[in-house]
Write a protein that holds these residues in place. Structure first.
Motif, short mmCIF file in Angstrom:
data_model
loop_
_atom_site.label_atom_id
_atom_site.label_comp_id
_atom_site.label_asym_id
_atom_site.label_seq_id
_atom_site.Cartn_x
_atom_site.Cartn_y
_atom_site.Cartn_z
N ILE A 107 0.83 -1.20 0.00
CA ILE A 107 0.00 0.00 0.00
C ILE A 107 0.87 1.25 0.00
O ILE A 107 0.57 2.23 -0.70
CB ILE A 107 -0.95 0.00 1.21
N LEU A 108 1.94 1.25 0.77
CA LEU A 108 2.84 2.41 0.78
C LEU A 108 3.44 2.65 -0.60
O LEU A 108 3.59 3.81 -1.03
CB LEU A 108 3.94 2.21 1.82
N ASN A 109 3.78 1.58 -1.29
CA ASN A 109 4.33 1.74 -2.65
C ASN A 109 3.28 2.32 -3.59
O ASN A 109 3.61 3.18 -4.42
CB ASN A 109 4.82 0.38 -3.17
N GLY A 115 1.90 9.90 -5.83
CA GLY A 115 2.46 11.22 -5.54
C GLY A 115 1.99 11.81 -4.24
O GLY A 115 2.10 13.01 -4.02
N LEU A 116 1.42 10.98 -3.34
CA LEU A 116 0.92 11.46 -2.05
C LEU A 116 1.92 11.16 -0.95
O LEU A 116 2.51 10.08 -0.90
CB LEU A 116 -0.42 10.79 -1.73
N THR A 117 2.10 12.10 -0.04
CA THR A 117 3.04 11.92 1.07
C THR A 117 2.40 12.31 2.41
O THR A 117 2.40 11.52 3.35
CB THR A 117 4.32 12.74 0.85
N SER A 387 1.71 12.66 -14.84
CA SER A 387 2.93 13.47 -14.71
C SER A 387 3.24 14.22 -16.00
O SER A 387 3.66 15.38 -15.97
CB SER A 387 4.12 12.58 -14.32
N ARG A 388 3.03 13.54 -17.12
CA ARG A 388 3.30 14.19 -18.41
C ARG A 388 2.35 15.37 -18.64
O ARG A 388 2.77 16.44 -19.09
CB ARG A 388 3.17 13.17 -19.55
N HIS A 407 -5.17 12.57 -6.64
CA HIS A 407 -4.18 13.55 -7.05
C HIS A 407 -4.65 14.96 -6.74
O HIS A 407 -5.85 15.24 -6.69
CB HIS A 407 -3.88 13.44 -8.55
N GLU A 408 -3.71 15.84 -6.55
CA GLU A 408 -4.01 17.25 -6.43
C GLU A 408 -4.18 17.82 -7.83
O GLU A 408 -3.39 17.54 -8.72
CB GLU A 408 -2.86 17.98 -5.70
#
Length: 571
Positions: A107-109, A115-117, A387-388, A407-408
Protein backbone atom coordinates in the motif's frame (compact mmCIF):
# COMPACT_ATOMS: atom_id res chain seq x y z
CA UNK A 1 -37.92 -15.94 3.35
CA UNK A 2 -37.83 -19.70 3.14
CA UNK A 3 -35.25 -19.59 0.36
CA UNK A 4 -33.00 -17.37 2.49
CA UNK A 5 -33.19 -19.74 5.49
CA UNK A 6 -32.44 -22.77 3.34
CA UNK A 7 -29.47 -20.99 1.80
CA UNK A 8 -28.11 -20.12 5.25
CA UNK A 9 -28.46 -23.74 6.41
CA UNK A 10 -26.78 -25.00 3.25
CA UNK A 11 -23.92 -22.56 3.66
CA UNK A 12 -23.38 -23.60 7.29
CA UNK A 13 -23.43 -27.30 6.37
CA UNK A 14 -20.70 -26.73 3.81
CA UNK A 15 -18.68 -24.73 6.33
CA UNK A 16 -18.89 -27.59 8.86
CA UNK A 17 -17.55 -30.06 6.31
CA UNK A 18 -14.72 -27.72 5.37
CA UNK A 19 -13.85 -27.17 9.06
CA UNK A 20 -13.54 -30.92 9.62
CA UNK A 21 -11.28 -31.32 6.60
CA UNK A 22 -9.14 -28.38 7.62
CA UNK A 23 -8.74 -29.66 11.17
CA UNK A 24 -7.23 -32.85 9.77
CA UNK A 25 -5.04 -30.93 7.34
CA UNK A 26 -3.11 -29.05 10.03
CA UNK A 27 -2.79 -25.50 11.36
CA UNK A 28 -4.20 -22.48 9.53
CA UNK A 29 -2.18 -20.28 7.24
CA UNK A 30 0.06 -17.67 8.88
CA UNK A 31 1.91 -17.69 12.18
CA UNK A 32 -0.40 -15.12 13.75
CA UNK A 33 -3.32 -17.51 13.38
CA UNK A 34 -1.57 -20.23 15.34
CA UNK A 35 -1.02 -17.95 18.31
CA UNK A 36 -4.64 -16.92 18.25
CA UNK A 37 -5.83 -20.51 18.19
CA UNK A 38 -3.78 -21.18 21.28
CA UNK A 39 -5.19 -18.11 22.96
CA UNK A 40 -8.77 -19.18 22.31
CA UNK A 41 -8.14 -22.73 23.46
CA UNK A 42 -6.59 -21.75 26.81
CA UNK A 43 -8.84 -18.78 27.50
CA UNK A 44 -10.66 -18.83 30.82
CA UNK A 45 -13.32 -16.37 29.64
CA UNK A 46 -16.82 -17.72 29.28
CA UNK A 47 -17.82 -18.25 25.70
CA UNK A 48 -20.33 -15.77 24.33
CA UNK A 49 -23.59 -17.07 22.98
CA UNK A 50 -23.12 -17.87 19.29
CA UNK A 51 -25.24 -16.02 16.73
CA UNK A 52 -28.43 -17.74 15.59
CA UNK A 53 -27.18 -18.42 12.05
CA UNK A 54 -24.27 -20.44 13.44
CA UNK A 55 -26.35 -22.79 15.58
CA UNK A 56 -25.74 -25.74 13.30
CA UNK A 57 -21.98 -25.32 13.63
CA UNK A 58 -22.00 -25.33 17.47
CA UNK A 59 -21.23 -29.06 17.97
CA UNK A 60 -18.11 -28.67 15.81
CA UNK A 61 -16.89 -25.41 17.35
CA UNK A 62 -13.66 -26.96 18.66
CA UNK A 63 -12.73 -28.44 15.33
CA UNK A 64 -13.45 -25.20 13.54
CA UNK A 65 -11.45 -23.17 16.04
CA UNK A 66 -8.49 -25.46 15.74
CA UNK A 67 -8.48 -25.87 12.00
CA UNK A 68 -9.79 -22.62 10.63
CA UNK A 69 -8.04 -19.93 12.62
CA UNK A 70 -8.94 -16.24 12.38
CA UNK A 71 -8.04 -13.37 10.10
CA UNK A 72 -6.77 -11.05 12.81
CA UNK A 73 -5.71 -11.33 16.41
CA UNK A 74 -7.25 -8.01 17.45
CA UNK A 75 -10.72 -9.51 17.96
CA UNK A 76 -11.44 -10.92 21.38
CA UNK A 77 -13.71 -13.81 22.20
CA UNK A 78 -16.55 -11.52 23.14
CA UNK A 79 -16.28 -9.64 19.87
CA UNK A 80 -15.65 -6.30 21.56
CA UNK A 81 -12.67 -4.00 21.19
CA UNK A 82 -10.60 -2.54 23.96
CA UNK A 83 -10.83 1.06 25.11
CA UNK A 84 -13.69 3.27 26.11
CA UNK A 85 -14.44 4.35 22.58
CA UNK A 86 -15.50 7.83 23.63
CA UNK A 87 -12.70 9.74 21.91
CA UNK A 88 -10.09 8.94 19.31
CA UNK A 89 -6.60 7.99 20.47
CA UNK A 90 -4.30 10.96 20.98
CA UNK A 91 -1.38 8.95 19.60
CA UNK A 92 -3.11 9.00 16.22
CA UNK A 93 -2.36 12.72 16.01
CA UNK A 94 1.43 12.17 15.90
CA UNK A 95 1.61 10.83 12.34
CA UNK A 96 2.32 13.40 9.63
CA UNK A 97 3.11 11.31 6.54
CA UNK A 98 1.93 7.93 5.27
CA UNK A 99 5.27 6.27 6.06
CA UNK A 100 4.66 6.98 9.78
CA UNK A 101 1.72 4.58 9.70
CA UNK A 102 1.82 0.81 9.95
CA UNK A 103 0.53 0.31 6.43
CA UNK A 104 1.66 -2.68 4.40
CA UNK A 105 4.57 -2.25 2.03
CA UNK A 106 2.35 -2.82 -1.00
CA UNK A 107 0.00 0.00 0.00
CA UNK A 108 2.84 2.41 0.78
CA UNK A 109 4.33 1.74 -2.65
CA UNK A 110 0.98 2.38 -4.33
CA UNK A 111 0.43 5.61 -2.38
CA UNK A 112 3.93 6.75 -3.29
CA UNK A 113 3.26 6.12 -6.97
CA UNK A 114 0.18 8.38 -6.65
CA UNK A 115 2.46 11.22 -5.54
CA UNK A 116 0.92 11.46 -2.05
CA UNK A 117 3.04 11.92 1.07
CA UNK A 118 1.32 14.01 3.77
CA UNK A 119 -1.73 12.89 5.72
CA UNK A 120 -4.91 14.94 5.93
CA UNK A 121 -6.63 15.47 9.26
CA UNK A 122 -9.20 12.70 8.84
CA UNK A 123 -6.53 10.28 7.59
CA UNK A 124 -4.31 11.04 10.57
CA UNK A 125 -7.19 10.35 12.95
CA UNK A 126 -8.86 7.30 11.40
CA UNK A 127 -6.16 5.16 9.76
CA UNK A 128 -4.38 4.22 13.05
CA UNK A 129 -7.74 3.30 14.61
CA UNK A 130 -8.76 1.15 11.64
CA UNK A 131 -5.39 -0.58 11.56
CA UNK A 132 -5.71 -1.27 15.31
CA UNK A 133 -9.04 -3.03 14.74
CA UNK A 134 -11.35 -0.44 16.28
CA UNK A 135 -14.93 0.34 15.34
CA UNK A 136 -14.93 3.88 13.92
CA UNK A 137 -17.59 6.50 13.24
CA UNK A 138 -16.09 9.42 11.31
CA UNK A 139 -17.50 12.74 10.15
CA UNK A 140 -15.67 14.57 7.36
CA UNK A 141 -16.61 16.69 4.36
CA UNK A 142 -15.98 15.62 0.74
CA UNK A 143 -12.44 16.26 -0.43
CA UNK A 144 -10.94 15.64 3.02
CA UNK A 145 -9.29 12.36 2.01
CA UNK A 146 -11.62 9.94 3.79
CA UNK A 147 -11.91 7.68 0.73
CA UNK A 148 -8.17 7.04 0.75
CA UNK A 149 -8.26 6.60 4.53
CA UNK A 150 -10.93 3.89 4.23
CA UNK A 151 -9.42 1.97 1.33
CA UNK A 152 -5.77 2.23 2.39
CA UNK A 153 -6.59 0.88 5.85
CA UNK A 154 -8.84 -1.96 4.73
CA UNK A 155 -6.60 -3.07 1.87
CA UNK A 156 -3.53 -2.93 4.11
CA UNK A 157 -5.24 -5.23 6.63
CA UNK A 158 -6.22 -7.67 3.90
CA UNK A 159 -2.75 -7.80 2.31
CA UNK A 160 -1.04 -8.24 5.68
CA UNK A 161 -3.19 -11.32 6.37
CA UNK A 162 -1.90 -13.03 3.23
CA UNK A 163 -5.46 -13.64 2.01
CA UNK A 164 -6.00 -15.78 -1.10
CA UNK A 165 -9.01 -15.80 -3.47
CA UNK A 166 -10.10 -19.17 -2.05
CA UNK A 167 -10.59 -17.48 1.35
CA UNK A 168 -13.57 -15.55 0.00
CA UNK A 169 -14.60 -12.03 0.96
CA UNK A 170 -12.66 -10.54 3.87
CA UNK A 171 -13.77 -6.89 3.60
CA UNK A 172 -16.92 -5.21 2.27
CA UNK A 173 -17.31 -1.50 1.50
CA UNK A 174 -20.93 -0.32 1.20
CA UNK A 175 -21.63 2.78 -0.89
CA UNK A 176 -24.96 4.33 -1.95
CA UNK A 177 -24.83 4.37 -5.77
CA UNK A 178 -23.23 2.68 -8.74
CA UNK A 179 -21.27 5.81 -9.62
CA UNK A 180 -19.76 6.11 -6.15
CA UNK A 181 -18.93 2.39 -6.26
CA UNK A 182 -17.08 2.84 -9.55
CA UNK A 183 -15.07 5.73 -8.10
CA UNK A 184 -14.12 3.62 -5.10
CA UNK A 185 -13.17 0.80 -7.46
CA UNK A 186 -10.83 3.12 -9.35
CA UNK A 187 -8.99 4.19 -6.20
CA UNK A 188 -8.92 0.65 -4.78
CA UNK A 189 -7.48 -0.69 -8.05
CA UNK A 190 -4.57 1.72 -7.75
CA UNK A 191 -3.91 0.79 -4.13
CA UNK A 192 -4.14 -2.93 -4.86
CA UNK A 193 -1.94 -2.82 -7.98
CA UNK A 194 1.09 -4.14 -6.08
CA UNK A 195 -0.77 -6.87 -4.18
CA UNK A 196 -2.13 -10.28 -5.26
CA UNK A 197 -5.50 -9.99 -3.49
CA UNK A 198 -8.68 -9.80 -5.58
CA UNK A 199 -11.10 -6.90 -5.88
CA UNK A 200 -14.73 -6.92 -7.05
CA UNK A 201 -17.83 -4.78 -7.36
CA UNK A 202 -21.58 -5.55 -7.24
CA UNK A 203 -24.05 -2.75 -7.89
CA UNK A 204 -27.69 -2.11 -8.71
CA UNK A 205 -28.34 -1.93 -12.42
CA UNK A 206 -25.53 -4.29 -13.42
CA UNK A 207 -25.89 -7.75 -14.95
CA UNK A 208 -25.95 -10.11 -12.00
CA UNK A 209 -24.54 -13.19 -13.77
CA UNK A 210 -20.95 -11.91 -14.18
CA UNK A 211 -21.07 -10.80 -10.54
CA UNK A 212 -22.04 -14.32 -9.43
CA UNK A 213 -19.14 -15.79 -11.40
CA UNK A 214 -16.65 -13.34 -9.89
CA UNK A 215 -17.89 -14.06 -6.36
CA UNK A 216 -17.61 -17.81 -7.00
CA UNK A 217 -13.98 -17.38 -8.08
CA UNK A 218 -13.20 -15.47 -4.88
CA UNK A 219 -13.34 -11.73 -4.22
CA UNK A 220 -11.29 -10.66 -1.19
CA UNK A 221 -12.39 -6.99 -1.15
CA UNK A 222 -15.93 -6.26 -2.31
CA UNK A 223 -17.41 -2.84 -3.11
CA UNK A 224 -21.21 -3.03 -3.11
CA UNK A 225 -24.46 -1.13 -2.99
CA UNK A 226 -26.70 -2.29 -0.10
CA UNK A 227 -29.59 -3.70 -2.12
CA UNK A 228 -27.39 -5.73 -4.48
CA UNK A 229 -25.26 -7.03 -1.59
CA UNK A 230 -28.35 -8.36 0.18
CA UNK A 231 -29.50 -9.94 -3.08
CA UNK A 232 -26.24 -11.88 -3.39
CA UNK A 233 -26.33 -12.89 0.28
CA UNK A 234 -29.79 -14.39 -0.30
CA UNK A 235 -29.36 -15.96 -3.75
CA UNK A 236 -25.65 -16.75 -4.31
CA UNK A 237 -24.45 -19.86 -2.42
CA UNK A 238 -20.93 -19.47 -3.83
CA UNK A 239 -20.56 -16.07 -2.09
CA UNK A 240 -18.18 -16.93 0.79
CA UNK A 241 -18.47 -14.54 3.76
CA UNK A 242 -17.30 -16.84 6.57
CA UNK A 243 -13.93 -15.02 6.78
CA UNK A 244 -15.38 -11.49 6.73
CA UNK A 245 -13.53 -9.24 9.16
CA UNK A 246 -14.27 -5.65 8.06
CA UNK A 247 -17.46 -3.85 7.03
CA UNK A 248 -17.22 -0.19 5.97
CA UNK A 249 -20.21 2.06 5.29
CA UNK A 250 -19.03 4.94 3.10
CA UNK A 251 -21.14 8.06 2.53
CA UNK A 252 -23.53 6.83 5.22
CA UNK A 253 -25.67 9.95 5.09
CA UNK A 254 -26.76 9.20 1.52
CA UNK A 255 -27.17 5.50 2.26
CA UNK A 256 -29.55 6.37 5.11
CA UNK A 257 -31.67 8.36 2.62
CA UNK A 258 -32.26 5.35 0.34
CA UNK A 259 -35.76 3.88 0.35
CA UNK A 260 -36.13 0.91 2.69
CA UNK A 261 -32.45 0.91 3.62
CA UNK A 262 -33.06 0.26 7.34
CA UNK A 263 -34.56 -3.15 6.65
CA UNK A 264 -31.83 -3.89 4.10
CA UNK A 265 -29.05 -3.04 6.55
CA UNK A 266 -30.76 -5.03 9.31
CA UNK A 267 -30.94 -8.11 7.08
CA UNK A 268 -27.31 -7.65 5.98
CA UNK A 269 -26.23 -7.35 9.61
CA UNK A 270 -28.02 -10.59 10.53
CA UNK A 271 -26.39 -12.58 7.72
CA UNK A 272 -22.82 -11.29 8.02
CA UNK A 273 -20.51 -12.78 10.68
CA UNK A 274 -20.92 -11.14 14.08
CA UNK A 275 -17.22 -10.95 14.92
CA UNK A 276 -16.32 -8.19 12.52
CA UNK A 277 -15.03 -4.64 12.70
CA UNK A 278 -17.36 -1.92 11.45
CA UNK A 279 -16.58 1.61 10.29
CA UNK A 280 -18.94 4.36 9.19
CA UNK A 281 -18.01 7.53 7.29
CA UNK A 282 -20.38 10.42 6.66
CA UNK A 283 -20.11 13.94 5.27
CA UNK A 284 -22.57 16.07 7.26
CA UNK A 285 -24.46 14.17 9.95
CA UNK A 286 -24.46 10.74 11.57
CA UNK A 287 -27.70 8.79 11.36
CA UNK A 288 -27.87 7.06 14.74
CA UNK A 289 -30.46 4.56 13.49
CA UNK A 290 -27.84 3.23 11.06
CA UNK A 291 -25.35 2.96 13.92
CA UNK A 292 -27.86 0.99 16.01
CA UNK A 293 -28.78 -1.24 13.08
CA UNK A 294 -25.17 -2.26 12.42
CA UNK A 295 -24.41 -2.94 16.12
CA UNK A 296 -21.15 -1.04 16.64
CA UNK A 297 -19.02 -2.14 19.57
CA UNK A 298 -17.54 0.75 21.59
CA UNK A 299 -17.07 2.90 18.46
CA UNK A 300 -14.44 5.63 18.38
CA UNK A 301 -16.03 8.84 17.08
CA UNK A 302 -13.75 11.19 15.16
CA UNK A 303 -14.27 14.37 13.21
CA UNK A 304 -12.03 16.30 10.84
CA UNK A 305 -11.15 19.58 12.53
CA UNK A 306 -9.31 21.23 9.64
CA UNK A 307 -11.44 24.14 8.40
CA UNK A 308 -10.22 23.71 4.83
CA UNK A 309 -11.55 20.18 4.90
CA UNK A 310 -14.84 21.12 6.54
CA UNK A 311 -15.86 23.76 4.04
CA UNK A 312 -15.28 22.51 0.50
CA UNK A 313 -15.76 25.46 -1.82
CA UNK A 314 -14.40 26.37 -5.23
CA UNK A 315 -11.09 28.21 -5.10
CA UNK A 316 -11.08 31.96 -5.50
CA UNK A 317 -10.59 33.17 -9.03
CA UNK A 318 -12.49 30.31 -10.66
CA UNK A 319 -15.00 31.47 -13.27
CA UNK A 320 -17.82 28.95 -13.42
CA UNK A 321 -20.48 28.56 -16.06
CA UNK A 322 -22.79 26.16 -17.84
CA UNK A 323 -23.83 25.54 -21.43
CA UNK A 324 -27.25 24.27 -22.46
CA UNK A 325 -26.75 21.88 -25.37
CA UNK A 326 -28.97 19.42 -27.19
CA UNK A 327 -28.01 15.76 -26.65
CA UNK A 328 -27.02 15.16 -30.29
CA UNK A 329 -24.65 18.17 -30.22
CA UNK A 330 -22.67 17.36 -27.06
CA UNK A 331 -19.61 15.89 -28.75
CA UNK A 332 -19.64 18.52 -31.50
CA UNK A 333 -19.46 21.20 -28.81
CA UNK A 334 -16.65 19.42 -26.99
CA UNK A 335 -14.63 18.91 -30.16
CA UNK A 336 -15.13 22.52 -31.29
CA UNK A 337 -14.23 23.82 -27.82
CA UNK A 338 -11.00 21.84 -27.68
CA UNK A 339 -10.11 22.94 -31.22
CA UNK A 340 -10.66 26.59 -30.38
CA UNK A 341 -8.56 26.41 -27.20
CA UNK A 342 -5.91 24.06 -28.56
CA UNK A 343 -3.19 26.22 -26.97
CA UNK A 344 -4.70 25.88 -23.52
CA UNK A 345 -4.42 23.29 -20.77
CA UNK A 346 -7.77 21.57 -20.24
CA UNK A 347 -9.23 18.77 -18.09
CA UNK A 348 -12.35 16.98 -19.36
CA UNK A 349 -14.26 14.91 -16.77
CA UNK A 350 -16.48 11.94 -17.67
CA UNK A 351 -18.75 9.90 -15.42
CA UNK A 352 -17.39 6.47 -16.43
CA UNK A 353 -14.16 4.79 -17.42
CA UNK A 354 -15.78 3.51 -20.61
CA UNK A 355 -16.63 7.04 -21.73
CA UNK A 356 -13.15 8.33 -20.87
CA UNK A 357 -11.50 5.54 -22.90
CA UNK A 358 -13.74 6.03 -25.91
CA UNK A 359 -13.53 9.80 -26.17
CA UNK A 360 -9.78 9.81 -25.54
CA UNK A 361 -9.28 7.44 -28.47
CA UNK A 362 -11.73 9.36 -30.65
CA UNK A 363 -10.16 12.76 -29.98
CA UNK A 364 -6.70 11.34 -30.66
CA UNK A 365 -7.90 10.02 -34.03
CA UNK A 366 -9.29 13.48 -34.80
CA UNK A 367 -5.84 14.99 -34.28
CA UNK A 368 -5.99 16.42 -30.74
CA UNK A 369 -3.19 16.09 -28.20
CA UNK A 370 -4.79 13.99 -25.46
CA UNK A 371 -3.67 12.25 -22.25
CA UNK A 372 -5.98 9.83 -20.50
CA UNK A 373 -6.12 8.64 -16.89
CA UNK A 374 -8.68 5.99 -15.89
CA UNK A 375 -9.10 2.68 -14.06
CA UNK A 376 -8.41 0.47 -17.10
CA UNK A 377 -4.75 1.53 -17.10
CA UNK A 378 -1.98 0.17 -14.92
CA UNK A 379 -0.70 2.26 -12.04
CA UNK A 380 2.45 3.03 -13.99
CA UNK A 381 0.46 4.19 -17.02
CA UNK A 382 -1.75 6.44 -14.92
CA UNK A 383 1.18 7.95 -13.05
CA UNK A 384 3.15 8.50 -16.26
CA UNK A 385 0.24 10.12 -18.12
CA UNK A 386 -0.66 12.33 -15.19
CA UNK A 387 2.93 13.47 -14.71
CA UNK A 388 3.30 14.19 -18.41
CA UNK A 389 0.13 16.29 -18.46
CA UNK A 390 1.13 18.11 -15.28
CA UNK A 391 4.47 19.09 -16.79
CA UNK A 392 3.12 20.28 -20.15
CA UNK A 393 2.01 23.81 -20.95
CA UNK A 394 -0.90 22.82 -23.20
CA UNK A 395 -2.99 19.76 -23.93
CA UNK A 396 -6.07 17.83 -22.83
CA UNK A 397 -6.47 15.38 -19.95
CA UNK A 398 -9.40 12.95 -20.27
CA UNK A 399 -10.28 11.45 -16.88
CA UNK A 400 -12.97 10.28 -14.47
CA UNK A 401 -13.81 11.43 -10.94
CA UNK A 402 -11.32 8.96 -9.46
CA UNK A 403 -8.40 11.24 -10.33
CA UNK A 404 -9.64 13.89 -7.90
CA UNK A 405 -9.57 11.31 -5.09
CA UNK A 406 -5.89 10.48 -5.62
CA UNK A 407 -4.18 13.55 -7.05
CA UNK A 408 -4.01 17.25 -6.43
CA UNK A 409 -5.47 19.15 -9.36
CA UNK A 410 -2.77 20.65 -11.59
CA UNK A 411 -2.97 24.28 -12.70
CA UNK A 412 -5.15 24.37 -15.81
CA UNK A 413 -6.98 26.93 -17.93
CA UNK A 414 -10.30 25.06 -18.26
CA UNK A 415 -12.14 22.25 -16.45
CA UNK A 416 -14.95 20.80 -18.59
CA UNK A 417 -17.55 18.64 -16.85
CA UNK A 418 -18.83 16.75 -19.89
CA UNK A 419 -21.06 14.43 -17.83
CA UNK A 420 -23.08 15.85 -14.92
CA UNK A 421 -21.93 15.06 -11.35
CA UNK A 422 -24.12 13.32 -8.79
CA UNK A 423 -24.63 16.43 -6.66
CA UNK A 424 -23.10 19.88 -5.93
CA UNK A 425 -20.50 18.33 -3.62
CA UNK A 426 -19.21 16.21 -6.48
CA UNK A 427 -19.22 19.30 -8.68
CA UNK A 428 -16.94 21.12 -6.22
CA UNK A 429 -14.71 18.06 -5.86
CA UNK A 430 -14.11 18.07 -9.61
CA UNK A 431 -13.02 21.69 -9.55
CA UNK A 432 -10.36 21.09 -6.92
CA UNK A 433 -8.50 24.02 -5.43
CA UNK A 434 -6.44 25.32 -8.33
CA UNK A 435 -7.36 29.01 -8.54
CA UNK A 436 -7.44 30.96 -11.78
CA UNK A 437 -9.06 28.22 -13.87
CA UNK A 438 -12.41 28.47 -15.64
CA UNK A 439 -15.05 25.79 -15.39
CA UNK A 440 -17.95 24.84 -17.64
CA UNK A 441 -20.51 22.06 -17.29
CA UNK A 442 -22.51 20.68 -20.23
CA UNK A 443 -26.22 20.38 -19.42
CA UNK A 444 -29.20 19.29 -21.49
CA UNK A 445 -32.13 21.75 -21.56
CA UNK A 446 -34.14 19.48 -19.21
CA UNK A 447 -31.27 19.56 -16.71
CA UNK A 448 -31.29 23.32 -16.10
CA UNK A 449 -32.76 22.80 -12.60
CA UNK A 450 -29.33 21.51 -11.53
CA UNK A 451 -28.08 25.12 -11.64
CA UNK A 452 -30.52 25.89 -8.82
CA UNK A 453 -29.01 23.07 -6.73
CA UNK A 454 -25.57 24.59 -7.28
CA UNK A 455 -26.86 27.97 -6.15
CA UNK A 456 -28.23 26.43 -2.95
CA UNK A 457 -24.73 25.05 -2.33
CA UNK A 458 -23.37 28.63 -2.70
CA UNK A 459 -21.93 27.91 -6.14
CA UNK A 460 -22.67 30.77 -8.49
CA UNK A 461 -22.60 29.95 -12.19
CA UNK A 462 -23.32 31.97 -15.32
CA UNK A 463 -24.59 30.77 -18.67
CA UNK A 464 -22.02 30.62 -21.46
CA UNK A 465 -23.65 31.26 -24.79
CA UNK A 466 -22.42 29.99 -28.13
CA UNK A 467 -23.56 30.11 -31.69
CA UNK A 468 -24.37 26.97 -33.66
CA UNK A 469 -22.17 28.43 -36.40
CA UNK A 470 -19.17 27.96 -34.12
CA UNK A 471 -19.63 24.18 -34.08
CA UNK A 472 -17.37 22.22 -36.41
CA UNK A 473 -19.67 19.63 -38.00
CA UNK A 474 -17.74 16.35 -37.82
CA UNK A 475 -20.84 14.21 -37.29
CA UNK A 476 -20.49 12.44 -40.63
CA UNK A 477 -16.82 11.69 -39.98
CA UNK A 478 -17.66 10.51 -36.47
CA UNK A 479 -20.33 8.06 -37.63
CA UNK A 480 -18.05 6.75 -40.39
CA UNK A 481 -15.23 6.08 -37.92
CA UNK A 482 -17.51 4.23 -35.51
CA UNK A 483 -19.09 2.13 -38.25
CA UNK A 484 -15.80 1.18 -39.95
CA UNK A 485 -13.46 0.71 -36.97
CA UNK A 486 -14.57 -2.36 -35.00
CA UNK A 487 -12.48 -1.58 -31.91
CA UNK A 488 -13.75 2.00 -31.79
CA UNK A 489 -17.31 0.71 -32.30
CA UNK A 490 -16.98 -1.56 -29.24
CA UNK A 491 -15.61 1.31 -27.14
CA UNK A 492 -18.47 3.53 -28.30
CA UNK A 493 -21.06 0.93 -27.36
CA UNK A 494 -19.55 0.44 -23.90
CA UNK A 495 -19.48 4.21 -23.36
CA UNK A 496 -23.09 4.57 -24.50
CA UNK A 497 -24.19 1.75 -22.19
CA UNK A 498 -22.43 3.37 -19.22
CA UNK A 499 -23.97 6.74 -20.02
CA UNK A 500 -27.50 5.30 -20.04
CA UNK A 501 -26.94 3.34 -16.82
CA UNK A 502 -25.48 6.33 -15.00
CA UNK A 503 -28.39 8.46 -16.16
CA UNK A 504 -30.95 5.85 -15.09
CA UNK A 505 -29.30 5.47 -11.66
CA UNK A 506 -28.50 9.13 -11.05
CA UNK A 507 -28.75 10.37 -7.47
CA UNK A 508 -31.03 13.22 -8.62
CA UNK A 509 -33.65 11.42 -10.73
CA UNK A 510 -36.03 14.39 -10.58
CA UNK A 511 -33.52 16.39 -12.62
CA UNK A 512 -31.78 13.69 -14.62
CA UNK A 513 -34.95 11.87 -15.59
CA UNK A 514 -34.26 8.84 -17.75
CA UNK A 515 -37.84 8.76 -19.04
CA UNK A 516 -37.32 12.20 -20.60
CA UNK A 517 -33.98 11.37 -22.22
CA UNK A 518 -34.11 11.13 -26.03
CA UNK A 519 -31.93 8.04 -26.46
CA UNK A 520 -31.81 8.24 -30.25
CA UNK A 521 -30.45 11.79 -30.14
CA UNK A 522 -28.07 10.98 -27.30
CA UNK A 523 -26.62 8.13 -29.38
CA UNK A 524 -25.57 10.67 -32.03
CA UNK A 525 -22.88 12.05 -29.71
CA UNK A 526 -21.41 8.55 -29.50
CA UNK A 527 -21.23 8.19 -33.28
CA UNK A 528 -24.33 6.04 -33.82
CA UNK A 529 -26.84 6.77 -36.55
CA UNK A 530 -29.28 4.50 -34.70
CA UNK A 531 -28.90 3.60 -31.00
CA UNK A 532 -27.48 0.11 -30.31
CA UNK A 533 -29.29 -2.31 -28.04
CA UNK A 534 -27.75 -2.21 -24.58
CA UNK A 535 -28.70 -3.47 -21.12
CA UNK A 536 -30.53 -1.16 -18.75
CA UNK A 537 -31.86 -2.50 -15.44
CA UNK A 538 -35.67 -2.47 -15.41
CA UNK A 539 -35.96 -1.51 -11.73
CA UNK A 540 -34.28 1.84 -12.34
CA UNK A 541 -35.27 2.47 -15.95
CA UNK A 542 -38.73 1.10 -16.71
CA UNK A 543 -39.29 2.72 -20.08
CA UNK A 544 -39.17 -0.40 -22.24
CA UNK A 545 -40.58 1.37 -25.29
CA UNK A 546 -37.09 2.64 -26.12
CA UNK A 547 -36.09 -0.68 -27.62
CA UNK A 548 -33.25 -1.74 -25.32
CA UNK A 549 -32.71 -5.17 -23.87
CA UNK A 550 -33.39 -5.61 -20.16
CA UNK A 551 -32.39 -8.21 -17.63
CA UNK A 552 -34.42 -9.14 -14.56
CA UNK A 553 -32.65 -10.41 -11.41
CA UNK A 554 -33.31 -14.03 -10.39
CA UNK A 555 -36.02 -14.97 -7.97
CA UNK A 556 -34.94 -15.80 -4.41
CA UNK A 557 -33.31 -19.21 -4.37
CA UNK A 558 -32.57 -19.22 -8.10
CA UNK A 559 -29.00 -19.65 -9.28
CA UNK A 560 -28.60 -18.49 -12.90
CA UNK A 561 -25.65 -19.45 -15.03
CA UNK A 562 -23.08 -22.20 -14.74
CA UNK A 563 -20.71 -21.37 -11.90
CA UNK A 564 -17.88 -23.38 -10.38
CA UNK A 565 -18.43 -23.56 -6.65
CA UNK A 566 -14.99 -22.91 -5.21
CA UNK A 567 -14.47 -24.28 -1.71
CA UNK A 568 -13.26 -21.63 0.69
CA UNK A 569 -10.50 -22.17 3.22
CA UNK A 570 -10.12 -20.21 6.42
CA UNK A 571 -6.95 -18.27 7.07
Amino acid sequence: MGGSVNLTKKRKRVEEERGEKLSKAGPAIGSSNSSEVKKVKNSSKPRSKPPTRSARAQPHSKQQTKGQGELGSDIGEDGDVGGSGDEDDTSAQDSKVFTDLKLSTEILNSISSMGLTELTGIQRKTIPLLLAGKDVIALSKPGSGKTLAVLASIISLVTSRNVKPRNGTVAIVLTPTRESALRLLGVASELLSNAPQTLGIVTDGSNIRPEIERLANGVNILIATPRRLLEHLNTTPAFVIRNLKNLVVDDAERIAALAGVQDILANIGRVLPKKRKTALFSADTIDETVVETLHFRSPHRVQADDQAEQQPEPAEGQVQGYVLIKPEKRFLLLHSFLKKFSRKKIIVVFSSTSAARYYAELLSILGLKVCQVHAKQTTQQRASNYSRFKATQEGVLICTDAIFRCHENPAVDWIIQYDPPEDPREYISRLGRSGGSRSVIFLLPDELVFVGHLKEAKVETEEFEFSSKQLVNVQGQLEKLVSKDYQLHCLAKDAFRSYLKNYALHALPSIFDYSKLDVAKAAKSFGFDTPPRVDVHPDEAKDRDKGRMTYAPPKPGAFPGKVIRRRATAV
